[in-house]
Design an enzyme around this catalytic site. Structure first.
Site, PDB file in Angstrom:
ATOM      1  CG  HIS A  45     -88.776 -43.773   3.946  1.00  0.00           C
ATOM      2  ND1 HIS A  45     -87.800 -42.947   3.473  1.00  0.00           N
ATOM      3  CD2 HIS A  45     -88.404 -44.118   5.202  1.00  0.00           C
ATOM      4  CE1 HIS A  45     -86.881 -42.805   4.404  1.00  0.00           C
ATOM      5  NE2 HIS A  45     -87.218 -43.496   5.467  1.00  0.00           N
ATOM      6  N   GLY A  46     -90.516 -40.713   2.737  1.00  0.00           N
ATOM      7  CA  GLY A  46     -90.169 -39.612   1.842  1.00  0.00           C
ATOM      8  C   GLY A  46     -91.363 -38.969   1.145  1.00  0.00           C
ATOM      9  NE  ARG A  83     -81.020 -41.990  15.404  1.00  0.00           N
ATOM     10  CZ  ARG A  83     -80.581 -42.286  14.181  1.00  0.00           C
ATOM     11  NH1 ARG A  83     -81.030 -41.591  13.152  1.00  0.00           N
ATOM     12  NH2 ARG A  83     -79.709 -43.240  13.990  1.00  0.00           N
ATOM     13  CG  HIS A  84     -86.563 -40.153  16.925  1.00  0.00           C
ATOM     14  ND1 HIS A  84     -87.127 -41.385  17.113  1.00  0.00           N
ATOM     15  CD2 HIS A  84     -86.061 -40.156  15.652  1.00  0.00           C
ATOM     16  CE1 HIS A  84     -86.987 -42.105  16.014  1.00  0.00           C
ATOM     17  NE2 HIS A  84     -86.325 -41.405  15.101  1.00  0.00           N
ATOM     18  CG  HIS A 133     -88.167 -46.168  14.196  1.00  0.00           C
ATOM     19  ND1 HIS A 133     -87.419 -46.059  13.049  1.00  0.00           N
ATOM     20  CD2 HIS A 133     -87.667 -47.260  14.841  1.00  0.00           C
ATOM     21  CE1 HIS A 133     -86.518 -47.020  13.008  1.00  0.00           C
ATOM     22  NE2 HIS A 133     -86.643 -47.764  14.100  1.00  0.00           N
ATOM     23  CD  GLU A 137     -91.500 -46.691  11.198  1.00  0.00           C
ATOM     24  OE1 GLU A 137     -90.286 -46.422  11.296  1.00  0.00           O
ATOM     25  OE2 GLU A 137     -92.265 -46.046  10.483  1.00  0.00           O
ATOM     26  CD  GLU A 160     -94.459 -48.033   5.983  1.00  0.00           C
ATOM     27  OE1 GLU A 160     -94.601 -48.442   7.153  1.00  0.00           O
ATOM     28  OE2 GLU A 160     -93.896 -46.967   5.708  1.00  0.00           O
ATOM     29  CG  ASP A 199     -90.245 -41.431  14.628  1.00  0.00           C
ATOM     30  OD1 ASP A 199     -91.023 -41.839  15.498  1.00  0.00           O
ATOM     31  OD2 ASP A 199     -89.749 -42.164  13.748  1.00  0.00           O
ATOM     32  CG  HIS A 200     -88.438 -36.333  12.422  1.00  0.00           C
ATOM     33  ND1 HIS A 200     -87.206 -36.781  12.878  1.00  0.00           N
ATOM     34  CD2 HIS A 200     -88.737 -37.087  11.342  1.00  0.00           C
ATOM     35  CE1 HIS A 200     -86.782 -37.730  12.081  1.00  0.00           C
ATOM     36  NE2 HIS A 200     -87.683 -37.943  11.139  1.00  0.00           N
ATOM     37  NE  ARG A 238     -81.391 -25.600  22.945  1.00  0.00           N
ATOM     38  CZ  ARG A 238     -81.774 -24.334  23.130  1.00  0.00           C
ATOM     39  NH1 ARG A 238     -82.584 -24.034  24.108  1.00  0.00           N
ATOM     40  NH2 ARG A 238     -81.356 -23.390  22.329  1.00  0.00           N
ATOM     41  N   GLY A 263     -94.294 -38.706   7.947  1.00  0.00           N
ATOM     42  CA  GLY A 263     -93.787 -38.036   9.138  1.00  0.00           C
ATOM     43  C   GLY A 263     -93.104 -36.718   8.858  1.00  0.00           C
ATOM     44  CG  PHE A 264     -88.752 -34.921   7.396  1.00  0.00           C
ATOM     45  CD1 PHE A 264     -87.935 -34.708   8.488  1.00  0.00           C
ATOM     46  CD2 PHE A 264     -88.632 -34.070   6.309  1.00  0.00           C
ATOM     47  CE1 PHE A 264     -87.017 -33.669   8.508  1.00  0.00           C
ATOM     48  CE2 PHE A 264     -87.711 -33.028   6.317  1.00  0.00           C
ATOM     49  CZ  PHE A 264     -86.903 -32.835   7.418  1.00  0.00           C
ATOM     50  NE  ARG A 314     -84.006 -44.283  13.842  1.00  0.00           N
ATOM     51  CZ  ARG A 314     -83.381 -44.929  12.868  1.00  0.00           C
ATOM     52  NH1 ARG A 314     -82.383 -45.757  13.136  1.00  0.00           N
ATOM     53  NH2 ARG A 314     -83.739 -44.752  11.622  1.00  0.00           N
ATOM     54  CG  ASN A 333     -92.912 -41.335  11.979  1.00  0.00           C
ATOM     55  OD1 ASN A 333     -92.431 -40.631  12.856  1.00  0.00           O
ATOM     56  ND2 ASN A 333     -92.347 -42.465  11.597  1.00  0.00           N
ATOM     57  CB  THR A 365     -84.265 -41.501   7.762  1.00  0.00           C
ATOM     58  OG1 THR A 365     -85.588 -42.040   7.864  1.00  0.00           O
ATOM     59  CG2 THR A 365     -83.881 -41.384   6.299  1.00  0.00           C
ATOM     60  CB  THR A 366     -85.790 -46.477   7.711  1.00  0.00           C
ATOM     61  OG1 THR A 366     -86.317 -46.139   8.987  1.00  0.00           O
ATOM     62  CG2 THR A 366     -85.806 -47.976   7.536  1.00  0.00           C
TER      63      THR A 366
HETATM   64  N1  PXP Z   1     -92.226 -45.695   7.018  1.00  0.00           N
HETATM   65  C1  PXP Z   1     -91.113 -46.140   7.621  1.00  0.00           C
HETATM   66  C2  PXP Z   1     -90.901 -47.602   7.723  1.00  0.00           C
HETATM   67  C3  PXP Z   1     -90.168 -45.248   8.148  1.00  0.00           C
HETATM   68  O1  PXP Z   1     -89.064 -45.712   8.754  1.00  0.00           O
HETATM   69  C4  PXP Z   1     -90.428 -43.862   8.068  1.00  0.00           C
HETATM   70  C5  PXP Z   1     -89.452 -42.888   8.635  1.00  0.00           C
HETATM   71  O2  PXP Z   1     -89.375 -43.030   9.999  1.00  0.00           O
HETATM   72  C6  PXP Z   1     -91.612 -43.448   7.437  1.00  0.00           C
HETATM   73  C7  PXP Z   1     -92.484 -44.385   6.896  1.00  0.00           C
HETATM   74  C8  PXP Z   1     -91.979 -42.012   7.321  1.00  0.00           C
HETATM   75  O3  PXP Z   1     -91.092 -41.410   6.448  1.00  0.00           O
HETATM   76  P1  PXP Z   1     -91.055 -39.832   6.341  1.00  0.00           P
HETATM   77  O4  PXP Z   1     -90.653 -39.322   7.702  1.00  0.00           O
HETATM   78  O5  PXP Z   1     -90.048 -39.569   5.278  1.00  0.00           O
HETATM   79  O6  PXP Z   1     -92.452 -39.385   6.000  1.00  0.00           O
END
Ligand code: PXP
Length: 237
Positions: free
Chosen positions: A190-191, A48-49, A42, A69, A150, A8-9, A17, A212-213, A44, A6, A99-100
Site C-alpha cells: 500500500h502506497g 468501480r474498476h 480487488h 483482494e 499483508e 486495478d488501475h 470511458r 499497483g498505483f 469491489r 496490482n 482506496t483501502t
Molecule cells: N495492498 C492492498 C491490500 C491494497 O488494497 C492495495 C491497493 O489496492 C495495495 C496493496 C496496492 O497499493 P498501491 O496501489 O498503493 O500500490
C-alpha cells in the site's frame, strides 16, 4: 523479494470511458512477462474498476499466482469459491473511500472471520488479511487461522517528515518480526513507490510486496512517448 502487481488501475482507466481498453488481462500478462511473481486485483462491491469478467479471464490466463483482494461478504465468498484464486486477501471496504483505508479490524470482526476463513480454506484457497502493523491485530490474525498477512505500509508511505517515516518503518519492522515468530508468511503493501520501497525491501521477514498505483502511473509516463509516436505515424498524408 517477490513482487505481485496490482492491475486495478488499468481497469480504472478503462472504466473511465466504459470502453474495452486498456485491457487489464493484457497488462497482467505483460507484467508476468516482465518477471512479476503474481497478479493482484480487488473486486469491489461497487465494481468501480475490476469486473467479474476480468477476474475469470485472469484465472484462465495468468501463469503465476492470482491474489483476489475482497471484502469478507457473502457475495465475495461465492465468487471466490467459484473462481478459486490462489490467495484471497481480506480487506476492509467502504463505498466512498478512494482506496483501502487501513488494515482490517481483525479483533472487531473476529467472530465473523472465524466462520468465514475456513470456507475459503476448504475451497483450497490460501487466506491473507491486510492488517496494520499493530501487535494485537497481528496476534488476532494468527487466532483466526490465516496462512499469511499483508502488512499495511500506508502510514509509512504517506509520512512526510523523516521522523514520522522512520517511526512507521520501525512499526512495520517490529510487526514483521512478530508475525514471522507466530509462523505467518509476511507480505506488505500500500502506497509503495519507486522512492520509498527500498527500506521495506531490507526487512528480511517480508517475502512479497503488492504494488499497483506507482507501477501503473509510471507505465503511463514511460509509455506516452511511444504512444504519441504511434499516433503521429498515422497522421502523415
Ligand atoms: N495492498 C492492498 C491490500 C491494497 O488494497 C492495495 C491497493 O489496492 C495495495 C496493496 C496496492 O497499493 P498501491 O496501489 O498503493 O500500490
Amino acid at each position: 523479494m517477490h513482487l505481485s502487481v496490482n492491475i486495478d488501475h488499468i481497469a480504472t482507466i478503462r472504466q473511465a470511458r466504459k470502453a474495452s481498453e486498456p485491457e487489464p488481462v493484457l497488462a497482467a500478462l505483460l507484467a508476468e512477462q516482465a518477471g512479476a511473481h503474481g497478479i493482484v486485483c480487488h473486486l469491489r462491491g461497487d465494481r468501480r474498476h475490476i469486473q467479474e469478467r476480468d477476474l475469470k479471464l485472469l484465472r484462465e490466463t495468468i501463469k503465476t499466482k492470482l491474489n483476489l483482494e475482497m471484502a469478507a461478504t457473502p457475495e465475495m465468498l461465492d465468487i471466490a469459491r467459484k473462481v478459486k484464486p490462489d490467495v484471497v486477501s481480506l480487506v476492509p471496504e467502504s463505498p466512498n473511500e478512494v482506496t483501502t483505508q487501513g488494515g482490517l479490524d481483525v479483533i472487531g470482526h473476529k467472530k465473523h472471520l472465524l466462520a468465514y476463513i475456513p470456507q475459503l480454506k476448504k475451497a483450497g484457497i490460501r487466506v491473507s488479511i491486510f492488517v496494520d502493523p499493530d501487535r494485537p491485530q497481528i496476534e488476532a490474525c494468527r487466532q483466526v487461522g490465516v496462512d499469511l498477512i499483508e502488512l499495511n505500509t500506508g502510514k509509512y508511505a504517506e509520512a512526510r517528515k523523516d521522523r514520522d517515516r522512520q517511526k512507521h518503518l520501525e512499526e512495520v519492522k517490529r510487526a514483521a518480526a512478530l508475525a514471522r515468530s507466530l509462523g505467518l508468511e509476511v507480505h506488505a503493501g500500500h502506497g509503495l513507490d519507486y522512492h520509498n520501497v527500498r527500506p521495506i525491501v531490507e526487512i528480511e521477514e517480508i517475502t512479497e510486496l503488492s504494488i499497483g498505483f506507482a507501477i501503473v502511473a509510471r507505465a503511463a509516463m514511460v509509455g506516452i512517448s511511444q504512444a504519441v509516436k504511434d499516433m503521429l505515424a498515422l497522421l502523415t498524408r
